[in-house]
Design a protein around this motif. Sequence first.
Motif, PDB file in Angstrom:
ATOM      1  N   ILE A 180      33.129  43.613  65.938  1.00 42.94           N
ATOM      2  CA  ILE A 180      33.190  44.364  67.187  1.00 42.94           C
ATOM      3  C   ILE A 180      34.397  45.282  67.092  1.00 42.94           C
ATOM      4  O   ILE A 180      35.543  44.815  67.079  1.00 42.94           O
ATOM      5  CB  ILE A 180      33.305  43.437  68.411  1.00 42.94           C
ATOM      6  N   MET A 181      34.154  46.573  66.972  1.00 45.78           N
ATOM      7  CA  MET A 181      35.252  47.525  66.853  1.00 45.78           C
ATOM      8  C   MET A 181      35.894  47.773  68.209  1.00 45.78           C
ATOM      9  O   MET A 181      35.252  47.640  69.255  1.00 45.78           O
ATOM     10  CB  MET A 181      34.762  48.822  66.220  1.00 45.78           C
ATOM     11  N   LEU A 182      37.173  48.110  68.186  1.00 43.12           N
ATOM     12  CA  LEU A 182      37.964  48.247  69.404  1.00 43.12           C
ATOM     13  C   LEU A 182      38.271  49.708  69.689  1.00 43.12           C
ATOM     14  O   LEU A 182      38.605  50.468  68.777  1.00 43.12           O
ATOM     15  CB  LEU A 182      39.278  47.471  69.266  1.00 43.12           C
ATOM     16  N   ILE A 183      38.177  50.082  70.958  1.00 43.10           N
ATOM     17  CA  ILE A 183      38.604  51.402  71.411  1.00 43.10           C
ATOM     18  C   ILE A 183      39.682  51.170  72.470  1.00 43.10           C
ATOM     19  O   ILE A 183      39.390  50.657  73.555  1.00 43.10           O
ATOM     20  CB  ILE A 183      37.439  52.231  71.978  1.00 43.10           C
ATOM     21  N   GLU A 184      40.913  51.528  72.141  1.00 44.07           N
ATOM     22  CA  GLU A 184      42.061  51.205  72.988  1.00 44.07           C
ATOM     23  C   GLU A 184      42.662  52.465  73.610  1.00 44.07           C
ATOM     24  O   GLU A 184      42.476  53.561  73.109  1.00 44.07           O
ATOM     25  CB  GLU A 184      43.112  50.462  72.160  1.00 44.07           C
ATOM     26  N   ASP A 185      43.395  52.256  74.717  1.00 46.31           N
ATOM     27  CA  ASP A 185      44.033  53.355  75.437  1.00 46.31           C
ATOM     28  C   ASP A 185      42.980  54.353  75.925  1.00 46.31           C
ATOM     29  O   ASP A 185      43.050  55.551  75.654  1.00 46.31           O
ATOM     30  CB  ASP A 185      45.074  54.037  74.546  1.00 46.31           C
ATOM     31  N   VAL A 186      42.012  53.830  76.675  1.00 47.20           N
ATOM     32  CA  VAL A 186      40.878  54.623  77.158  1.00 47.20           C
ATOM     33  C   VAL A 186      41.089  54.982  78.631  1.00 47.20           C
ATOM     34  O   VAL A 186      41.538  54.149  79.426  1.00 47.20           O
ATOM     35  CB  VAL A 186      39.552  53.848  76.996  1.00 47.20           C
ATOM     36  N   ASN A 187      40.747  56.189  78.985  1.00 48.54           N
ATOM     37  CA  ASN A 187      40.840  56.626  80.376  1.00 48.54           C
ATOM     38  C   ASN A 187      39.574  56.199  81.119  1.00 48.54           C
ATOM     39  O   ASN A 187      38.516  56.835  80.997  1.00 48.54           O
ATOM     40  CB  ASN A 187      41.011  58.144  80.438  1.00 48.54           C
ATOM     41  N   LEU A 188      39.687  55.127  81.901  1.00 48.01           N
ATOM     42  CA  LEU A 188      38.552  54.587  82.650  1.00 48.01           C
ATOM     43  C   LEU A 188      38.739  54.792  84.150  1.00 48.01           C
ATOM     44  O   LEU A 188      38.197  54.048  84.965  1.00 48.01           O
ATOM     45  CB  LEU A 188      38.384  53.094  82.345  1.00 48.01           C
ATOM     46  N   SER A 189      39.467  55.825  84.526  1.00 47.97           N
ATOM     47  CA  SER A 189      39.843  56.018  85.923  1.00 47.97           C
ATOM     48  C   SER A 189      38.695  56.490  86.815  1.00 47.97           C
ATOM     49  O   SER A 189      38.732  56.300  88.032  1.00 47.97           O
ATOM     50  CB  SER A 189      41.001  57.011  86.023  1.00 47.97           C
ATOM     51  N   SER A 190      37.660  57.090  86.241  1.00 41.68           N
ATOM     52  CA  SER A 190      36.586  57.628  87.061  1.00 41.68           C
ATOM     53  C   SER A 190      35.798  56.507  87.739  1.00 41.68           C
ATOM     54  O   SER A 190      35.312  55.576  87.066  1.00 41.68           O
ATOM     55  CB  SER A 190      35.627  58.465  86.221  1.00 41.68           C
ATOM     56  N   PRO A 191      35.609  56.578  89.053  1.00 43.25           N
ATOM     57  CA  PRO A 191      34.816  55.551  89.743  1.00 43.25           C
ATOM     58  C   PRO A 191      33.347  55.563  89.343  1.00 43.25           C
ATOM     59  O   PRO A 191      32.634  54.583  89.558  1.00 43.25           O
ATOM     60  CB  PRO A 191      34.991  55.909  91.229  1.00 43.25           C
ATOM     61  N   ASP A 192      32.880  56.655  88.747  1.00 47.33           N
ATOM     62  CA  ASP A 192      31.477  56.757  88.359  1.00 47.33           C
ATOM     63  C   ASP A 192      31.128  55.899  87.143  1.00 47.33           C
ATOM     64  O   ASP A 192      29.947  55.756  86.803  1.00 47.33           O
ATOM     65  CB  ASP A 192      31.118  58.213  88.049  1.00 47.33           C
ATOM     66  N   LEU A 193      32.132  55.331  86.472  1.00 47.79           N
ATOM     67  CA  LEU A 193      31.874  54.562  85.254  1.00 47.79           C
ATOM     68  C   LEU A 193      31.343  53.165  85.544  1.00 47.79           C
ATOM     69  O   LEU A 193      30.721  52.547  84.677  1.00 47.79           O
ATOM     70  CB  LEU A 193      33.151  54.462  84.415  1.00 47.79           C
ATOM     71  N   THR A 194      31.597  52.629  86.733  1.00 46.65           N
ATOM     72  CA  THR A 194      31.136  51.286  87.077  1.00 46.65           C
ATOM     73  C   THR A 194      29.890  51.357  87.946  1.00 46.65           C
ATOM     74  O   THR A 194      29.620  52.367  88.597  1.00 46.65           O
ATOM     75  CB  THR A 194      32.236  50.505  87.803  1.00 46.65           C
ATOM     76  N   GLY A 195      29.131  50.256  87.940  1.00 52.55           N
ATOM     77  CA  GLY A 195      27.940  50.184  88.763  1.00 52.55           C
ATOM     78  C   GLY A 195      26.703  50.790  88.131  1.00 52.55           C
ATOM     79  O   GLY A 195      25.626  50.798  88.748  1.00 52.55           O
ATOM     80  N   GLN A 196      26.816  51.306  86.909  1.00 50.68           N
ATOM     81  CA  GLN A 196      25.681  51.891  86.203  1.00 50.68           C
ATOM     82  C   GLN A 196      25.991  51.911  84.713  1.00 50.68           C
ATOM     83  O   GLN A 196      27.152  51.834  84.297  1.00 50.68           O
ATOM     84  CB  GLN A 196      25.424  53.321  86.681  1.00 50.68           C
ATOM     85  N   SER A 197      24.963  52.002  83.904  1.00 50.14           N
ATOM     86  CA  SER A 197      25.174  52.190  82.471  1.00 50.14           C
ATOM     87  C   SER A 197      25.179  53.679  82.156  1.00 50.14           C
ATOM     88  O   SER A 197      24.721  54.499  82.959  1.00 50.14           O
ATOM     89  CB  SER A 197      24.093  51.474  81.660  1.00 50.14           C
ATOM     90  N   TRP A 198      25.723  54.042  80.999  1.00 50.96           N
ATOM     91  CA  TRP A 198      25.840  55.441  80.614  1.00 50.96           C
ATOM     92  C   TRP A 198      25.849  55.558  79.097  1.00 50.96           C
ATOM     93  O   TRP A 198      25.930  54.561  78.385  1.00 50.96           O
ATOM     94  CB  TRP A 198      27.095  56.081  81.217  1.00 50.96           C
ATOM     95  N   ARG A 199      25.745  56.771  78.638  1.00 55.44           N
ATOM     96  CA  ARG A 199      25.729  57.048  77.198  1.00 55.44           C
ATOM     97  C   ARG A 199      27.168  57.309  76.727  1.00 55.44           C
ATOM     98  O   ARG A 199      27.874  58.146  77.290  1.00 55.44           O
ATOM     99  CB  ARG A 199      24.846  58.262  76.909  1.00 55.44           C
ATOM    100  N   LEU A 200      27.604  56.593  75.711  1.00 54.93           N
ATOM    101  CA  LEU A 200      28.926  56.806  75.108  1.00 54.93           C
ATOM    102  C   LEU A 200      28.792  57.739  73.918  1.00 54.93           C
ATOM    103  O   LEU A 200      27.989  57.501  73.018  1.00 54.93           O
ATOM    104  CB  LEU A 200      29.523  55.469  74.656  1.00 54.93           C
TER     105      LEU A 200
END
Length: 223
Positions: A180-200
């Motif tokens: 499982i690769m790690l992605i660190e120091d990510v900007n997750l501040s947008s409220p739109d990121l939770t409550g739904q899935s999305w394309r990375l």
Amino acid sequence: MLIRLSYALNRHTPLYPGTDAMKLEPAKSIEKGDSSNTTLITFNGHSGTHLDAPNHFCEKKMTVSELLKPENIIEGAVCIDIRKNGDSPVIPEDIRPFRDEIRDTEALFIRTGSGDIRDADPDTYATVHPWIHPDVPDYLREICPELRFFGLDAISVAVPSFRQEGRETHRNFLCKSPEIMLIEDVNLSSPDLTGQSWRLRFYPVVFDRTDGVPVLAFAELYG
């Protein structure tokens, strides 16, 4: 709609303690008689929003270019909120309520709230932040069999005050199968990121046989 998850990488970027700071040095200078200005840019592969490949903590394991493509598209990424204070760890019990939401994802992100202080208090962001307990990687393999990427809004899954445990966490993510690769120091501040899935979507800044590399990452919302 695209949401940028990567922070800009510059000389003021917060870094995990012991990481060499970015250097910008003139390679050529018009002022000194050269035909153009050029700059030599030097930075650690684990600077800013970056990916840890297995080779980071595991001898003879895969590197960035052996595991990734120049453009990486992951469907059904999920971000969940698990708020933590100070250097408290995220433990399996914190994740358990989200089992149904995350069971089919290939990319899971946890918003701890650490990113809220990144600009205002970068020293604390880099040294006193939530981290991931060593029991979490195996728990995630159990409940998310397709998981291949894990990220969070802290500078690392490890914290200086629990350095040995942090090394164990890295090894448990990166050295066991499936990796499982790690992605660190990510900007997750947008409220739109939770409550739904999305394309990375993410793009390694340097595509080579490295143990880690800054990435340009985006969340692409469906619909």
